[in-house]
Structures are given as C-alpha cells and as structure tokens.
Design a protein around this motif. Structure first.
Motif, PDB file in Angstrom:
ATOM      1  N   LYS A  22       0.808  -1.220   0.000  1.00 30.09           N
ATOM      2  CA  LYS A  22       0.000   0.000   0.000  1.00 30.09           C
ATOM      3  C   LYS A  22       0.842   1.271   0.000  1.00 30.09           C
ATOM      4  N   ASP A  23       2.083   1.197   0.469  1.00 34.07           N
ATOM      5  CA  ASP A  23       2.899   2.402   0.555  1.00 34.07           C
ATOM      6  C   ASP A  23       4.287   2.260  -0.069  1.00 34.07           C
ATOM      7  N   LYS A  24       4.480   1.189  -0.887  1.00 32.51           N
ATOM      8  CA  LYS A  24       5.809   0.970  -1.445  1.00 32.51           C
ATOM      9  C   LYS A  24       5.728   0.142  -2.724  1.00 32.51           C
ATOM     10  N   ALA A  25       6.575   0.497  -3.696  1.00 34.42           N
ATOM     11  CA  ALA A  25       6.732  -0.319  -4.895  1.00 34.42           C
ATOM     12  C   ALA A  25       8.225  -0.471  -5.158  1.00 34.42           C
ATOM     13  N   GLU A  26       8.648  -1.676  -5.470  1.00 33.63           N
ATOM     14  CA  GLU A  26      10.068  -1.935  -5.677  1.00 33.63           C
ATOM     15  C   GLU A  26      10.249  -2.835  -6.894  1.00 33.63           C
ATOM     16  N   HIS A  27      11.049  -2.353  -7.855  1.00 32.63           N
ATOM     17  CA  HIS A  27      11.316  -3.100  -9.088  1.00 32.63           C
ATOM     18  C   HIS A  27      12.816  -3.350  -9.162  1.00 32.63           C
ATOM     19  N   TYR A  28      13.190  -4.616  -9.296  1.00 31.43           N
ATOM     20  CA  TYR A  28      14.597  -5.003  -9.283  1.00 31.43           C
ATOM     21  C   TYR A  28      14.874  -5.940 -10.450  1.00 31.43           C
ATOM     22  N   LYS A  29      15.975  -5.679 -11.174  1.00 35.18           N
ATOM     23  CA  LYS A  29      16.392  -6.558 -12.263  1.00 35.18           C
ATOM     24  C   LYS A  29      17.915  -6.658 -12.273  1.00 35.18           C
ATOM     25  N   THR A  30      18.426  -7.825 -12.633  1.00 34.61           N
ATOM     26  CA  THR A  30      19.861  -8.022 -12.749  1.00 34.61           C
ATOM     27  C   THR A  30      20.122  -9.139 -13.756  1.00 34.61           C
ATOM     28  N   ILE A  31      21.307  -9.109 -14.374  1.00 36.37           N
ATOM     29  CA  ILE A  31      21.662 -10.201 -15.282  1.00 36.37           C
ATOM     30  C   ILE A  31      22.338 -11.353 -14.528  1.00 36.37           C
TER      31      ILE A  31
END
Length: 264
Positions: free
Chosen positions: A51-60
C-alpha cells in the motif's frame, strides 16, 4: 524457458515460494529431463507492491548467485502486497538487462503495468498485430514485444478486455503463454495470470510436466508458480488445467483480494 512466480497476500507467506524459486532456477530437474541444462541463469527480477511501497529489481546475475538481491526481496516482503518474479533461461533476444523480466510499461490510457512471460512466441506475428517496425525490435525478446502488444491493445483494466486481448494473441504461441501481469491505475490494482500451452506440448508428458503451472490458495495467499516449485516446497499446490486465466482484484489498503478463474 523460465521459472515464474505471481503471488498476492501476506508477504511473510511468500518467503517459502521465493526459496523454491531460487532452488528451481539452480536445479530444474524437469528441464534436465528434456535434455537441457539444469539452470535458469540469464538474469532475474521481481516487482513488489504494497500500500505504501513499490520496488522493481532486475539483474543479469543468476538468482542463485545473487544473495544480495534475494535478501533485498525477502526483506521487502512485509505486510500485505503483490509479487511478480521471473528467472530467465533465454530463448529469444539478447541476454542483457533490457530483456530481463518483469518488464514495465506505461499507457497513455492512464495505467501502468508490469509483465512477465514464460515460453516462446512468434515474434514477427506479434509485431504485425501491434503494427510496429520489426527492425527496431530485432534485439528485443518475444516476451518484451508481447508487452508492447498489450500496451497497444489495452485501454482499461476491464476483465473482459484483458481476457480478449490475450485470447487474440493465442495463435502467436509456439510453446507456452504462461504470464503474470499487474495493472495499476490511480484507483485500481488488478492482477492477470495465464496458464497456456499448445496442444503438441500438452500431449508430450515431459514437456507438459515442465510447462504446466501450479497454484496455491490459502486464507492469506494466492499464488501461481512454475511446476518445479513442487520439488522444493511443501505448500499444497494444485495443477492448473491448461487454458486457464486468473483475474484478481486487489485492495492494498484493505488488505484483501478476490480471484476469478477464467477460460482462455
């Protein structure tokens, strides 16, 4: 060939699924049975929203070598939220950060979505359907192009519109259309998951075992995962019949969700 995870509910309940994702990506016995290498090593990523946070993570990095990234994900799983995670074994497109999933797209129609896909698609046909220039997308994966197709076709978060947009693309599927999508507008959050494999794959016992998706439904958790998770988790998984979709209305503030099963 990839491993996938879609989950909504209490973050703490998802940690066992994350552990199964790591182990499935390092040693996928169902993939080995197909004469392939055991790992899904061509990058990974996740998207977590509460409700109070969004986190997008990507790595090879492979997920099983990325202890810092996995810890980051596990530390994020607090309270109620929705998670998309994907580990890649590349079949189309370059191995790089751009083609690592989940992908994110923003529509001029007033919503954003995150998307992952497992399987092989007829990329050229998708490009034609979406009316894009193929040369500009030559190094993009088929999965990324499918997201562009959704971006072009979708005008809302409406259940029937989303379902029909996916149905229209089924002729482009070479192997599987196992997908997870999270769509967010200023006032709504919706999840959409598909479990689909072509007839030839469904008739082959080894390919079917590898390609099928599983679900788990509990009071505080709904999740759809790749088949290999059953080897690394004791959760009560059920096999999803081929050609199913799940439309999920998510209320982050009220910490509740409602899942509707559909037919592709």
């Amino acid at each position: 060939m990839c491993r996938v995870l879609f989950a909504v509910g209490k973050g703490e309940a998802m940690k066992e699924l994350v552990d199964a994702l790591v182990k499935s990506s390092e040693n996928d016995l169902y993939k080995v049975a197909l004469g392939k290498s055991p790992s899904h090593k061509d990058g990974w990523g996740f998207f977590w929203m509460s409700k109070d946070k969004a986190e997008h993570y990507k790595t090879i990095k492979p997920i099983f070598e990325d202890k810092e990234g996995v810890k980051k994900l596990l530390d994020s799983l607090k309270g109620f939220g929705v998670l998309l995670a994907h580990t890649r074994a590349a079949s189309q497109g370059s191995v790089n950060l751009f083609n690592t999933q989940p992908f994110s797209y923003s529509s001029p129609k007033g919503f954003t979505f995150w998307f992952y896909h497992n399987g092989d698609l007829r990329k050229d046909e998708l490009i034609k359907m979406a009316e894009f220039e193929g040369e500009m997308l030559k190094d993009a994966s088929d999965s990324y192009v499918f997201g562009l197709y959704l971006l072009r076709r979708l005008s809302s978060l409406n259940e029937s519109e989303i379902l029909n947009t996916f149905k229209a693309a089924l002729p482009t599927v070479k192997t599987t259309l196992n997908t997870g999508t999270l769509l967010v507008s200023p006032n709504n959050v919706r999840g959409f998951v598909t479990a689909y494999m072509v007839e030839s794959r469904e008739k082959d016992p080894l390919f079917k075992r590898y390609s099928r998706l599983l679900k788990v439904e509990e009071r505080n958790l709904f999740a759809v995962v790749s088949s290999t998770f059953e080897l690394y988790s004791s959760l009560p998984f059920e096999e999803i019949p081929n050609g199913r979709a799940f439309y999920t209305a998510i209320e982050l503030k009220e910490e509740k969700f409602e899942v509707k099963e559909l037919t592709l």
